[in-house]
Design an enzyme around this catalytic site. Structure first.
Site, short mmCIF file in Angstrom:
data_model
loop_
_atom_site.label_atom_id
_atom_site.label_comp_id
_atom_site.label_asym_id
_atom_site.label_seq_id
_atom_site.Cartn_x
_atom_site.Cartn_y
_atom_site.Cartn_z
N ALA B 10 0.85 -1.19 0.00
CA ALA B 10 0.00 0.00 0.00
C ALA B 10 0.88 1.24 0.00
O ALA B 10 1.68 1.44 0.92
CB ALA B 10 -0.91 0.00 1.23
N LYS B 207 11.84 9.14 15.18
CA LYS B 207 12.85 8.09 15.05
C LYS B 207 13.54 7.84 16.39
O LYS B 207 13.80 6.70 16.77
CB LYS B 207 13.87 8.51 13.98
CG LYS B 207 13.24 8.65 12.59
CD LYS B 207 14.18 9.33 11.59
CE LYS B 207 13.47 9.53 10.24
NZ LYS B 207 14.21 10.43 9.34
#
Lengths: 428, 428
Positions: B10, B207
């Protein structure tokens, strides 16, 4: 997966002791991370009475590593003895034959017998893991085999012998010569029992052969690594290189070329401002280039109790978690024979010649190079008080075979006092 | 393990297209390495008619990512849409509920909803992998979770937003100001749709939160990351830092302290000659420190089609090889709540003040600092033609809270024209 993973550890030197310490100290952490307890069942070492600063009383003691490797209560044989023949090899083979997985730090064993061991392991459905064999604590085997598995690897480079890098960087930093630093390394315990393993490039060559096999899907072929040590690097070389913006490193390079697989471990000039050029002391660095990832640089301690034990534990945790794949990342029987490239890709070279003080000497040098088709980028002759004059030459790009042809011709003249030092300049 | 691994992808932007290209181009290599064929069954993207330079005709097309994620002929849902709410989250949850493993590059999703998703995955016996979510092509998630699993991690640091690093290094290299380079990044397509994700430190903060969870066995807590962007860094700051032997980097640091888990993403001064200081352009670098391994430095491209696709493929190959372990390296239900450290460990700080030209102004500054217990290492006042004078101060070690106290006091005086710039000096 709730049964303990039971280890038999052969070899209780620096690394083995480090592994035992971590397993004792971090039992809860390791269990949280792997979902199993990691237990040491038995150990083995040459000297049973030595105090290693860690309690071994909980473990069975085997005098024979083969007996250790084949015990019924051992799932994983952890080989930390070293050496590519004798006990390490026998015990590893015995462990695989007895249905054990193997974790080893033994670069020589894998570089030389890796193909046979991998075939044996895979025929028996067993695993060999060896993160600690290359570049100490850096997870380079894992990065190459797993993290970069989607890449066609185009080049692998590395500074993978801390002792050589220590000597070369200390030569520049302190102005001491090679011999003085070699002796210092001996005193500091930085040298292998056979120092040629370090300064001759053999140890680093073993590591390169292992990385090559994984990177290129080829059978490990240590015999095809072009090896050259650092013994002939002089302070002059270090200084000349520095003046031109380079540093000298014992650099391993492996790459596929149109003429076969190039594997070499030799002192090279690399740009002083590149990550490889900036690498100091005993630290290791591996550079991996792939068609998708471009370039990855991994840096860390290449040896020592903690870093090497860290790598061994990484492998043990993987086995505890159930990670299983072939030794070199694909089935050993599918690894290709890679013909060795007979020459390296063209590159500029640095040459240091000791020229005898005769009329026309320089002319003979430039003739020998010119006849081989090598053009000169820069040349310097230094003043001197000896019967020979140091002459420094930087060539334009040429292959190692072309250069050797020129040097062979030069040797036939009467103007060069000793064998030239020729170093590749690698634009990394 | 001879059945194909069937993917539903996707999102067909840069990364998704890169993944499709590799799977098409390297089918034989991937099969050799994993022992299985890796097949794409179906794809999904917003725009079905766009030419992406790769043939998609072999794959079923789904307009709804949830429908894609739950197809019977999909084993692994590859989520490359991005965004932490909406379709990406719904489809990921649906995939897990339908018994699929998930590979994602979605840092925001994991930083914000990682705990819930990991719990859902583990309750269902499914795997979530996300190497591409942190530092692009660098196998940092793998190194931390697997390679360094034998370490108690003590600190994680990183430069993990290429756009910010590009702006900061270009400011120094070209002498252009922040605004000019920000606009250039917009033209070059280096900025997220919401640029504050980049220059505000949010993307890099996501992150860091992910790395923290793995490193310290804690629930991902992006809300606890102290965020500060690079928008207020001036050319003067860059130059002053350089004069003192430092470079300014948007640096993430995560470490356990006696007062809780410290997570911050902020512009810091780092030594110019350290690996972090030397990092230029869009490259990323992560430094991991552990009790056994000491320090590992990983460097590579932080974004781009090839590098990010490389990371996605690494995860896919791991799943194909049967590697299975919890999302953050240990069961999600065992991750601890980590209280956020209310202050950072003490460090020297760089301060730039715009001082109004009034008698006694400098005295008020040193009084405010001194009253808070902060001593001054160096101070410089520059000549000026404006109503304010730039004053540069380097403090001795102090905590962020102590410094804030001093700056609050200073704000109450009438001598400072604008909010001071305060940057931590990190000895990395």
């Amino acid at each position: 997966m709730t049964e303990p993973l039971r280890l038999g550890i052969a070899g209780l030197g620096t690394v083995g002791t480090g592994v035992v310490k971590i397993i004792r100290r971090q039992a809860a952490m390791l269990e949280a991370r792997t979902g199993r307890t990691i237990e040491i069942t038995a150990v083995s070492a040459r000297n049973a009475s030595k105090d290693r600063g860690v309690s071994l009383g909980d473990y069975a003691w085997e005098t024979d590593p083969v007996a250790l490797a084949t015990r019924d209560d051992v799932d994983v044989f952890v080989e930390l003895m070293g050496g590519h023949e004798g006990a390490a090899k026998e015990a590893t083979e015995a462990a695989l034959a007895a249905g054990k997985d193997v974790v080893t730090a033994n670069k020589a064993l894998l570089a030389i017998h890796g193909q046979a061991l991998a075939e044996q392991a895979e025929a028996a459905g067993r695993i060999i893991r060896f993160e600690a064999a290359v570049a100490g604590g850096i997870p380079v085997i894992k990065s190459l085999t797993e993290g970069l598995a989607g890449n066609e690897i185009t080049r692998v480079m590395g500074v993978m012998n801390g002792t050589c890098n220590y000597i070369l960087t200390q030569m520049e930093a302190t102005g001491q010569g090679y011999n003085a630093l070699f002796e210092e390394c001996g005193r500091l315990g930085y040298l292998e029992a056979d120092p040629n393993l370090d300064v001759g490039g053999i140890d680093a060559g073993h590591k390169l052969a292992i990385l090559s096999a994984i990177a290129f899907g080829t059978k490990p072929a240590f015999g095809n690594v072009q090896l050259e040590g650092i013994q002939r690097i002089s302070l002059d070389d270090i200084r000349h290189a520095s003046d031109m913006g380079y540093r000298i490193k014992l650099l391993g390079v492996a790459q596929r070329t149109g003429r076969g697989l190039e594997q070499r471990m030799s002192p090279c000039l690399v740009p002083a401002h590149s990550p490889l050029g900036q690498l100091e002391g005993g630290t290791n660095m591996v550079v991996i280039e792939g068609d998708a990832v471009e370039q990855i640089v991994l840096r860390g301690p290449g040896a020592g109790e903690g870093p090497t034990a860290s790598a061994v534990l990484g492998d043990i945790c993987d086995l505890a978690r159930g990670s299983r794949f072939p030794t070199f990342g694909q089935p050993a029987v599918s690894l290709q024979e890679a013909p060795a490239a007979q020459t390296s890709l063209a590159a500029p070279h640095y040459l240091r010649l000791a020229l005898l003080d005769k009329p026309g000497a320089l002319a003979k040098v430039s003739t020998a190079l010119g006849d081989a088709g090598i053009s000169i980028d820069r040349m310097r002759q230094y003043g001197h008080s000896e019967p020979t004059a140091p002459v420094l030459i930087v060539t334009h790009k040429c292959t190692s075979t072309t250069l050797q042809t020129a040097l062979d011709e030069l040797a036939k003249t009467d103007v060069v006092a000793s064998e030239p030092v020729a170093l590749r300049i690698e634009e990394v």
